[in-house]
Design an enzyme around this catalytic site. Sequence first.
Site, PDB file in Angstrom:
ATOM      1  N   GLY A  16       0.838  -1.198   0.000  1.00  0.00           N
ATOM      2  CA  GLY A  16       0.000   0.000   0.000  1.00  0.00           C
ATOM      3  C   GLY A  16       0.873   1.248   0.000  1.00  0.00           C
ATOM      4  O   GLY A  16       0.636   2.214  -0.742  1.00  0.00           O
ATOM      5  N   GLY A 137       2.286  -8.371 -10.716  1.00  0.00           N
ATOM      6  CA  GLY A 137       3.510  -8.462 -11.517  1.00  0.00           C
ATOM      7  C   GLY A 137       4.716  -8.569 -10.607  1.00  0.00           C
ATOM      8  O   GLY A 137       4.584  -8.644  -9.377  1.00  0.00           O
ATOM      9  N   LYS A 192       2.529 -18.184  -7.455  1.00  0.00           N
ATOM     10  CA  LYS A 192       4.004 -18.089  -7.431  1.00  0.00           C
ATOM     11  C   LYS A 192       4.557 -18.008  -6.015  1.00  0.00           C
ATOM     12  O   LYS A 192       5.716 -18.348  -5.776  1.00  0.00           O
ATOM     13  CB  LYS A 192       4.500 -16.941  -8.307  1.00  0.00           C
ATOM     14  CG  LYS A 192       4.025 -15.541  -7.914  1.00  0.00           C
ATOM     15  CD  LYS A 192       4.826 -14.884  -6.839  1.00  0.00           C
ATOM     16  CE  LYS A 192       4.104 -13.675  -6.298  1.00  0.00           C
ATOM     17  NZ  LYS A 192       4.762 -13.037  -5.158  1.00  0.00           N
ATOM     18  N   VAL A 280       3.145 -10.115   5.897  1.00  0.00           N
ATOM     19  CA  VAL A 280       2.354 -11.202   5.352  1.00  0.00           C
ATOM     20  C   VAL A 280       3.164 -12.008   4.328  1.00  0.00           C
ATOM     21  O   VAL A 280       3.867 -11.449   3.486  1.00  0.00           O
ATOM     22  CB  VAL A 280       1.035 -10.670   4.741  1.00  0.00           C
ATOM     23  CG1 VAL A 280       1.275  -9.843   3.492  1.00  0.00           C
ATOM     24  CG2 VAL A 280       0.089 -11.806   4.402  1.00  0.00           C
ATOM     25  N   GLU A 282       1.844 -14.633   1.898  1.00  0.00           N
ATOM     26  CA  GLU A 282       0.573 -15.222   1.465  1.00  0.00           C
ATOM     27  C   GLU A 282       0.709 -16.705   1.098  1.00  0.00           C
ATOM     28  O   GLU A 282      -0.250 -17.464   1.167  1.00  0.00           O
ATOM     29  CB  GLU A 282       0.038 -14.463   0.245  1.00  0.00           C
ATOM     30  CG  GLU A 282      -0.414 -13.036   0.516  1.00  0.00           C
ATOM     31  CD  GLU A 282      -1.874 -12.964   0.964  1.00  0.00           C
ATOM     32  OE1 GLU A 282      -2.465 -14.017   1.278  1.00  0.00           O
ATOM     33  OE2 GLU A 282      -2.399 -11.840   1.025  1.00  0.00           O
TER      34      GLU A 282
HETATM   35  N1  NAI Z   1       5.117  -6.269  -0.459  1.00  0.00           N
HETATM   36  C1  NAI Z   1       5.217  -6.582  -1.741  1.00  0.00           C
HETATM   37  O1  NAI Z   1       6.312  -6.569  -2.313  1.00  0.00           O
HETATM   38  C2  NAI Z   1       3.992  -6.917  -2.509  1.00  0.00           C
HETATM   39  C3  NAI Z   1       2.839  -7.343  -1.886  1.00  0.00           C
HETATM   40  N2  NAI Z   1       1.744  -7.664  -2.622  1.00  0.00           N
HETATM   41  C4  NAI Z   1       0.533  -8.173  -1.989  1.00  0.00           C
HETATM   42  O2  NAI Z   1      -0.092  -7.122  -1.272  1.00  0.00           O
HETATM   43  C5  NAI Z   1      -0.865  -7.668  -0.204  1.00  0.00           C
HETATM   44  C6  NAI Z   1      -0.524  -6.899   1.047  1.00  0.00           C
HETATM   45  O3  NAI Z   1       0.828  -7.187   1.316  1.00  0.00           O
HETATM   46  P1  NAI Z   1       1.855  -6.213   2.011  1.00  0.00           P
HETATM   47  O4  NAI Z   1       1.415  -4.811   1.985  1.00  0.00           O
HETATM   48  O5  NAI Z   1       3.167  -6.525   1.424  1.00  0.00           O
HETATM   49  O6  NAI Z   1       1.776  -6.800   3.491  1.00  0.00           O
HETATM   50  P2  NAI Z   1       2.336  -6.162   4.844  1.00  0.00           P
HETATM   51  O7  NAI Z   1       2.453  -7.292   5.794  1.00  0.00           O
HETATM   52  O8  NAI Z   1       3.525  -5.355   4.546  1.00  0.00           O
HETATM   53  O9  NAI Z   1       1.170  -5.181   5.286  1.00  0.00           O
HETATM   54  C7  NAI Z   1      -0.137  -5.634   5.485  1.00  0.00           C
HETATM   55  C8  NAI Z   1      -0.897  -4.490   6.137  1.00  0.00           C
HETATM   56  O10 NAI Z   1      -2.259  -4.868   6.288  1.00  0.00           O
HETATM   57  C9  NAI Z   1      -2.675  -4.376   7.544  1.00  0.00           C
HETATM   58  N3  NAI Z   1      -3.828  -5.121   8.018  1.00  0.00           N
HETATM   59  C10 NAI Z   1      -3.871  -6.394   8.458  1.00  0.00           C
HETATM   60  N4  NAI Z   1      -5.119  -6.698   8.847  1.00  0.00           N
HETATM   61  C11 NAI Z   1      -5.873  -5.589   8.647  1.00  0.00           C
HETATM   62  C12 NAI Z   1      -7.230  -5.277   8.875  1.00  0.00           C
HETATM   63  N5  NAI Z   1      -8.074  -6.171   9.369  1.00  0.00           N
HETATM   64  N6  NAI Z   1      -7.654  -4.048   8.567  1.00  0.00           N
HETATM   65  C13 NAI Z   1      -6.807  -3.132   8.063  1.00  0.00           C
HETATM   66  N7  NAI Z   1      -5.511  -3.350   7.832  1.00  0.00           N
HETATM   67  C14 NAI Z   1      -5.053  -4.585   8.122  1.00  0.00           C
HETATM   68  C15 NAI Z   1      -1.480  -4.540   8.448  1.00  0.00           C
HETATM   69  O11 NAI Z   1      -1.587  -3.676   9.567  1.00  0.00           O
HETATM   70  C16 NAI Z   1      -0.357  -4.135   7.519  1.00  0.00           C
HETATM   71  O12 NAI Z   1      -0.134  -2.757   7.585  1.00  0.00           O
HETATM   72  C17 NAI Z   1      -0.499  -9.156  -0.130  1.00  0.00           C
HETATM   73  O13 NAI Z   1      -1.505  -9.922  -0.721  1.00  0.00           O
HETATM   74  C18 NAI Z   1       0.779  -9.251  -0.947  1.00  0.00           C
HETATM   75  O14 NAI Z   1       0.935 -10.509  -1.553  1.00  0.00           O
HETATM   76  C19 NAI Z   1       1.736  -7.498  -3.967  1.00  0.00           C
HETATM   77  C20 NAI Z   1       2.853  -7.056  -4.631  1.00  0.00           C
HETATM   78  C21 NAI Z   1       4.077  -6.800  -3.968  1.00  0.00           C
HETATM   79  O1  13P Z   2       4.634 -10.339  -4.845  1.00  0.00           O
HETATM   80  C1  13P Z   2       5.716  -9.905  -4.599  1.00  0.00           C
HETATM   81  C2  13P Z   2       6.661  -9.454  -5.644  1.00  0.00           C
HETATM   82  O2  13P Z   2       6.044  -9.409  -6.887  1.00  0.00           O
HETATM   83  C3  13P Z   2       6.181  -9.846  -3.201  1.00  0.00           C
HETATM   84  O3  13P Z   2       6.528 -11.120  -2.824  1.00  0.00           O
HETATM   85  P1  13P Z   2       6.522 -11.500  -1.279  1.00  0.00           P
HETATM   86  O4  13P Z   2       5.098 -11.361  -0.805  1.00  0.00           O
HETATM   87  O5  13P Z   2       7.022 -12.911  -1.265  1.00  0.00           O
HETATM   88  O6  13P Z   2       7.432 -10.544  -0.601  1.00  0.00           O
END
Ligand code: NAI
Ligand code: 13P
Length: 346
Positions: A16, A137, A192, A280, A282
């Site tokens: 985010g 992506g 993936k 997280v 996933e």
């Molecule tokens: N971090 C990355 O590089 C990437 C992540 N994603 C995807 O984005 C999604 C989110 O991942 P991240 O932001 O990386 O995870 P993160 O673990 O960094 O952050 C998750 C956020 O969600 C919040 N959260 C958890 N439960 C909640 C609730 N009930 N209400 C409101 N907020 C809540 C947490 O407080 C935390 O700030 C996942 O599905 C991940 O696979 C996609 C592309 C890249």
């Molecule tokens: O989806 C992602 C990169 O494209 C982030 O991967 P991770 O959730 O394993 O950090």
Amino acid sequence: MEAIHQIAVLGGGSFGTAIAKVLAENGYRVRFWMRDPEQAELIRNQHENPRYFPGVELGTLIEPTTDIEAAISGAELVFVALPSKVFRNVIHDCAHCFDAGQMVVSTTKGIERIGFRLMSQVLEEELPGVRVGVLSGPNLAGELVAHELTASVIASEDRKLRESVQQVLGNDYFRVYANLDVYGVELGGALKNIYAMVSGLAAARGMGENTKSMLITRSLAEMSRFAVSMGANPMTFLGLSGVGDLIVTCTSSMSRNYRVGYAMGKGATLDEAVTEIGQVAEGVRTLELVHEKALEMGVYMPLVRGLYEVLYNGASIDDVVSALMKAAQNSDVEFILPRQTDGAAI
Ligand SMILES: NC(=O)C1=CN([C@@H]2O[C@H](COP(=O)(O)OP(=O)(O)OC[C@H]3O[C@@H](n4cnc5c(N)ncnc54)[C@H](O)[C@@H]3O)[C@@H](O)[C@H]2O)C=CC1
Ligand SMILES: O=C(CO)COP(=O)(O)O
């Protein structure tokens, strides 16, 4: 193309924050919703998100808020960057804030336990009348915020949504390609993560370069086989959201899923590995769901089965690797030579 004036990002974690930062750097005002008031206060005062990206300047166009209604109402475009585990509940609780015609884009790479739903399906069920899309992506958040040259995919049947997302996110370090296959793009992003854990585990055991290549390629074969059984178009896996994301997460120690596998390969328990990462991953949940689905559908997924045995049934990694290497030698590309299932393939 109509101008976009107001954008919301739901979810104050790594991704985010990364998406909000790209939007703000492109000159858009972003209402950035998160549940933690202390974090919102820090971002408001310091213009950075110290929990996820300490020292990274977010600028003044990002307005953090804990008021989800204020974030969503009036936003032409809403990005949802929440873990799949909480996705439906959060969207369900704020469904009344959305208007028909608003564009809502999931960036979440996971699967819902009940009904094996992907997040775009959750959005369609919870928010009838909105335009739905998926962004997926090879997009490690840490690299995106550091302006590493990056590409992603916006998948939607709605042309206006695809073009709007390309317009608001595209810049000199971020390119967004378009796709029509929402289900395929989203499924690739979720699957993936499983193979990133496999690769992390293998890396911890000191795999060679040949092994790395075999693992990634056979992961793609397994993902495609599963996709076909689910009625999806496996050709999408040739794109950024398929093989592109598979490569980055299977080779980078910045991937949380890879790191879970790596920690377990070094002897940590699953709980220890997940706790140590503190964000997280996933793939842990996706593995359970895909393992169950593959059994139900009769899909041959030896890497999923092997990882499941290691993570949940205490199987030894050496035994699993040995069984994988002794399995019947079979087809390389099943779209050219169908996989033999009679045991005669050697
Ligand atoms: N971090 C990355 O590089 C990437 C992540 N994603 C995807 O984005 C999604 C989110 O991942 P991240 O932001 O990386 O995870 P993160 O673990 O960094 O952050 C998750 C956020 O969600 C919040 N959260 C958890 N439960 C909640 C609730 N009930 N209400 C409101 N907020 C809540 C947490 O407080 C935390 O700030 C996942 O599905 C991940 O696979 C996609 C592309 C890249
Ligand atoms: O989806 C992602 C990169 O494209 C982030 O991967 P991770 O959730 O394993 O950090």
